[in-house]
Scaffold this motif. Structure first.
Motif, PDB file in Angstrom:
ATOM      1  N   GLU A 222       0.841  -1.183   0.000  1.00 23.36           N
ATOM      2  CA  GLU A 222       0.000   0.000   0.000  1.00 23.36           C
ATOM      3  C   GLU A 222       0.896   1.261   0.000  1.00 23.36           C
ATOM      4  O   GLU A 222       2.000   1.241   0.537  1.00 23.36           O
ATOM      5  CB  GLU A 222      -0.903   0.016   1.245  1.00 23.36           C
ATOM      6  N   PHE A 223       0.397   2.274  -0.673  1.00 26.82           N
ATOM      7  CA  PHE A 223       1.072   3.584  -0.783  1.00 26.82           C
ATOM      8  C   PHE A 223       2.319   3.545  -1.675  1.00 26.82           C
ATOM      9  O   PHE A 223       3.009   4.571  -1.794  1.00 26.82           O
ATOM     10  CB  PHE A 223       1.446   4.159   0.595  1.00 26.82           C
ATOM     11  N   ASP A 224       2.656   2.351  -2.294  1.00 19.72           N
ATOM     12  CA  ASP A 224       3.813   2.311  -3.198  1.00 19.72           C
ATOM     13  C   ASP A 224       3.535   3.099  -4.471  1.00 19.72           C
ATOM     14  O   ASP A 224       4.482   3.535  -5.145  1.00 19.72           O
ATOM     15  CB  ASP A 224       4.168   0.852  -3.571  1.00 19.72           C
ATOM     16  N   ARG A 225       2.264   3.280  -4.826  1.00 23.01           N
ATOM     17  CA  ARG A 225       1.912   4.038  -6.036  1.00 23.01           C
ATOM     18  C   ARG A 225       1.090   5.299  -5.686  1.00 23.01           C
ATOM     19  O   ARG A 225       0.233   5.716  -6.423  1.00 23.01           O
ATOM     20  CB  ARG A 225       1.098   3.155  -6.989  1.00 23.01           C
ATOM     21  N   GLY A 226       1.374   5.859  -4.537  1.00 23.60           N
ATOM     22  CA  GLY A 226       0.678   7.080  -4.106  1.00 23.60           C
ATOM     23  C   GLY A 226      -0.106   6.860  -2.840  1.00 23.60           C
ATOM     24  O   GLY A 226      -0.293   5.733  -2.376  1.00 23.60           O
ATOM     25  N   GLY A 227      -0.604   8.007  -2.260  1.00 28.59           N
ATOM     26  CA  GLY A 227      -1.324   7.942  -0.983  1.00 28.59           C
ATOM     27  C   GLY A 227      -2.670   7.282  -1.093  1.00 28.59           C
ATOM     28  O   GLY A 227      -3.275   6.916  -0.080  1.00 28.59           O
ATOM     29  N   GLN A 228      -3.196   7.073  -2.322  1.00 35.91           N
ATOM     30  CA  GLN A 228      -4.521   6.464  -2.487  1.00 35.91           C
ATOM     31  C   GLN A 228      -4.408   4.995  -2.961  1.00 35.91           C
ATOM     32  O   GLN A 228      -5.406   4.407  -3.353  1.00 35.91           O
ATOM     33  CB  GLN A 228      -5.344   7.235  -3.523  1.00 35.91           C
ATOM     34  N   SER A 229      -3.183   4.441  -2.906  1.00 35.91           N
ATOM     35  CA  SER A 229      -2.980   3.089  -3.452  1.00 35.91           C
ATOM     36  C   SER A 229      -3.073   2.038  -2.341  1.00 35.91           C
ATOM     37  O   SER A 229      -2.796   2.301  -1.163  1.00 35.91           O
ATOM     38  CB  SER A 229      -1.625   2.988  -4.150  1.00 35.91           C
ATOM     39  N   GLY A 230      -3.430   0.840  -2.749  1.00 36.39           N
ATOM     40  CA  GLY A 230      -3.534  -0.293  -1.808  1.00 36.39           C
ATOM     41  C   GLY A 230      -4.232  -1.489  -2.488  1.00 36.39           C
ATOM     42  O   GLY A 230      -4.507  -1.485  -3.700  1.00 36.39           O
ATOM     43  N   TRP A 231      -4.571  -2.515  -1.696  1.00 36.76           N
ATOM     44  CA  TRP A 231      -5.171  -3.743  -2.251  1.00 36.76           C
ATOM     45  C   TRP A 231      -6.647  -3.853  -1.908  1.00 36.76           C
ATOM     46  O   TRP A 231      -7.068  -3.557  -0.802  1.00 36.76           O
ATOM     47  CB  TRP A 231      -4.447  -4.988  -1.721  1.00 36.76           C
ATOM     48  N   LEU A 232      -7.443  -4.282  -2.959  1.00 35.99           N
ATOM     49  CA  LEU A 232      -8.880  -4.520  -2.816  1.00 35.99           C
ATOM     50  C   LEU A 232      -9.191  -5.977  -3.222  1.00 35.99           C
ATOM     51  O   LEU A 232      -8.440  -6.599  -3.966  1.00 35.99           O
ATOM     52  CB  LEU A 232      -9.688  -3.584  -3.709  1.00 35.99           C
ATOM     53  N   TYR A 233     -10.329  -6.481  -2.771  1.00 36.47           N
ATOM     54  CA  TYR A 233     -10.763  -7.799  -3.262  1.00 36.47           C
ATOM     55  C   TYR A 233     -12.258  -7.758  -3.546  1.00 36.47           C
ATOM     56  O   TYR A 233     -13.001  -6.930  -2.983  1.00 36.47           O
ATOM     57  CB  TYR A 233     -10.427  -8.888  -2.237  1.00 36.47           C
ATOM     58  N   ARG A 234     -12.695  -8.687  -4.409  1.00 39.10           N
ATOM     59  CA  ARG A 234     -14.105  -8.844  -4.707  1.00 39.10           C
ATOM     60  C   ARG A 234     -14.421 -10.340  -4.860  1.00 39.10           C
ATOM     61  O   ARG A 234     -13.565 -11.117  -5.241  1.00 39.10           O
ATOM     62  CB  ARG A 234     -14.526  -8.075  -5.954  1.00 39.10           C
ATOM     63  N   VAL A 235     -15.663 -10.707  -4.590  1.00 40.34           N
ATOM     64  CA  VAL A 235     -16.112 -12.103  -4.705  1.00 40.34           C
ATOM     65  C   VAL A 235     -17.317 -12.127  -5.622  1.00 40.34           C
ATOM     66  O   VAL A 235     -18.330 -11.435  -5.368  1.00 40.34           O
ATOM     67  CB  VAL A 235     -16.490 -12.676  -3.318  1.00 40.34           C
ATOM     68  N   ASN A 236     -17.194 -12.878  -6.694  1.00 41.49           N
ATOM     69  CA  ASN A 236     -18.270 -13.022  -7.697  1.00 41.49           C
ATOM     70  C   ASN A 236     -18.719 -11.649  -8.223  1.00 41.49           C
ATOM     71  O   ASN A 236     -19.902 -11.381  -8.416  1.00 41.49           O
ATOM     72  CB  ASN A 236     -19.479 -13.780  -7.111  1.00 41.49           C
ATOM     73  N   GLY A 237     -17.690 -10.732  -8.403  1.00 42.50           N
ATOM     74  CA  GLY A 237     -17.957  -9.411  -8.981  1.00 42.50           C
ATOM     75  C   GLY A 237     -18.420  -8.373  -7.987  1.00 42.50           C
ATOM     76  O   GLY A 237     -18.695  -7.229  -8.376  1.00 42.50           O
ATOM     77  N   VAL A 238     -18.497  -8.714  -6.704  1.00 43.15           N
ATOM     78  CA  VAL A 238     -18.994  -7.788  -5.689  1.00 43.15           C
ATOM     79  C   VAL A 238     -17.865  -7.462  -4.706  1.00 43.15           C
ATOM     80  O   VAL A 238     -17.174  -8.359  -4.229  1.00 43.15           O
ATOM     81  CB  VAL A 238     -20.190  -8.386  -4.930  1.00 43.15           C
ATOM     82  N   PHE A 239     -17.697  -6.136  -4.397  1.00 47.96           N
ATOM     83  CA  PHE A 239     -16.698  -5.702  -3.436  1.00 47.96           C
ATOM     84  C   PHE A 239     -17.321  -5.720  -2.033  1.00 47.96           C
ATOM     85  O   PHE A 239     -18.212  -4.911  -1.742  1.00 47.96           O
ATOM     86  CB  PHE A 239     -16.221  -4.284  -3.757  1.00 47.96           C
ATOM     87  N   PRO A 240     -16.902  -6.603  -1.145  1.00 50.82           N
ATOM     88  CA  PRO A 240     -17.466  -6.637   0.205  1.00 50.82           C
ATOM     89  C   PRO A 240     -17.070  -5.384   1.007  1.00 50.82           C
ATOM     90  O   PRO A 240     -16.072  -4.739   0.703  1.00 50.82           O
ATOM     91  CB  PRO A 240     -16.844  -7.898   0.821  1.00 50.82           C
ATOM     92  N   ASP A 241     -17.854  -5.084   2.055  1.00 55.57           N
ATOM     93  CA  ASP A 241     -17.563  -3.915   2.869  1.00 55.57           C
ATOM     94  C   ASP A 241     -16.945  -4.305   4.198  1.00 55.57           C
ATOM     95  O   ASP A 241     -16.972  -3.533   5.147  1.00 55.57           O
ATOM     96  CB  ASP A 241     -18.857  -3.105   3.123  1.00 55.57           C
ATOM     97  N   HIS A 242     -16.377  -5.560   4.258  1.00 52.95           N
ATOM     98  CA  HIS A 242     -15.735  -5.976   5.501  1.00 52.95           C
ATOM     99  C   HIS A 242     -14.472  -6.772   5.193  1.00 52.95           C
ATOM    100  O   HIS A 242     -14.168  -7.056   4.033  1.00 52.95           O
ATOM    101  CB  HIS A 242     -16.694  -6.778   6.398  1.00 52.95           C
ATOM    102  N   SER A 243     -13.741  -7.118   6.230  1.00 56.27           N
ATOM    103  CA  SER A 243     -12.414  -7.717   6.084  1.00 56.27           C
ATOM    104  C   SER A 243     -12.476  -9.093   5.420  1.00 56.27           C
ATOM    105  O   SER A 243     -13.446  -9.849   5.574  1.00 56.27           O
ATOM    106  CB  SER A 243     -11.768  -7.842   7.473  1.00 56.27           C
ATOM    107  N   CYS A 244     -11.382  -9.386   4.696  1.00 57.51           N
ATOM    108  CA  CYS A 244     -11.267 -10.718   4.055  1.00 57.51           C
ATOM    109  C   CYS A 244     -11.046 -11.806   5.086  1.00 57.51           C
ATOM    110  O   CYS A 244     -11.147 -12.998   4.774  1.00 57.51           O
ATOM    111  CB  CYS A 244     -10.146 -10.715   3.045  1.00 57.51           C
TER     112      CYS A 244
END
Length: 272
Positions: A222-244
């Motif tokens: 995270e932050f290697d490509r700027g202050g707004q950078s980091g990792w996201l995940y999605r399941v079956n095309g949906v971005f969950p709103d809680h921790s993996c």
């Protein structure tokens, strides 16, 4: 008549008588000798007649000696033995040939049985009955207990996992639709750890359960490509709103991990 004349007459008579007696004796002796010769000749003729054999052609055949007769008997016996041995050899040769024919028939019948067994058909003998080998096999199959049905094997449960690098660097797929086997109770973080470890890729995260946060994958943090950078995940095309760390997975899920350089706007993630 004078005395001298008488003496002469008497002397003449005596001489005549002597000559006559001598002639008689000579003739008598010759007759006896002739008779003896005839008798000897007759005996010789009889002896010869006994020792001679006359053939069908009228000719006299000499009598065979005892030695010749014995040799003839021996030769005759040897000839009989030779003939008997030849007959025995012929019988043995015929017997051997018969056995060879029987063996050939047996081999042909065996080959026919094996061929029919391979083709799935039961062989039949000359009377249309099944062979003893087939009957024995059928009896064994009847007496043999049925094999128990194999226990059903559990079907493995899997999910599909992909990992995308920064969009500014081409949005390369570092992991492309990996099939990952899952276990009961697995969370999204468990799937990610298992797949990256099997491929030799680095993973950095912190926290446990609902507080798990992924900081870096494959050396990009995270932050290697700027202050707004980091990792996201999605399941079956949906971005969950809680921790993996507390998102359970199920068989067939499709999981994507993506590096964002603008708080998810570049990944079409919902804002809120």
């Amino acid at each position: 008549m004078s005395k001298k004349r008488i003496i002469t007459i008497v002397t003449s008579l005596l001489i005549i008588c002597g000559i006559g007696y001598g002639t008689y004796a000579s003739v008598s002796q010759g007759s006896e000798t002739s008779q003896v010769a005839k008798t000897s000749s007759s005996h010789a003729t009889k002896g010869n007649a006994k020792s001679e054999v006359v053939g069908l052609d009228g000719k006299v055949k000499p009598k065979k000696s005892k030695k010749h007769s014995a040799e003839t008997k021996v030769e005759s016996k040897e000839a009989q033995n030779s003939s008997k041995a030849a007959s025995t050899k012929k019988v043995e040769a015929k017997k051997a040939e018969s056995q060879k024919v029987e063996a050939t028939k047996a081999e042909a019948q065996k080959a026919q049985v094996e061929s029919q067994a391979a083709s799935g058909s039961a062989p039949a003998d000359s009377q249309g009955q099944k062979s003893q080998a087939t009957q024995a096999g059928q009896t064994a199959n009847v007496n043999k207990p049925a094999d128990p049905a194999p226990a059903p094997q559990p079907v493995a449960k899997t999910v599909t996992l992909s990992v995308y690098g920064p969009i500014s660097e081409g949005n390369h797929k570092w992991r492309n639709d990996d099939s990952v086997e899952i276990k009961d109770g697995d969370m999204v973080i468990d799937v990610l750890k298992r797949d990256l470890a099997s491929k030799g890729m680095a993973l950095s995260y912190k926290g446990t359960g609902a507080t798990v946060y992924v900081r870096g994958i494959n050396g990009i943090f995270e932050f290697d490509r700027g202050g707004q950078s980091g990792w996201l995940y999605r399941v079956n095309g949906v971005f969950p709103d809680h921790s993996c760390g507390n998102y359970p997975v199920k068989n067939g899920d499709v999981i994507d991990w993506m590096y964002t350089e603008d708080l998810g706007h570049d990944r079409n993630a919902p804002q809120g």
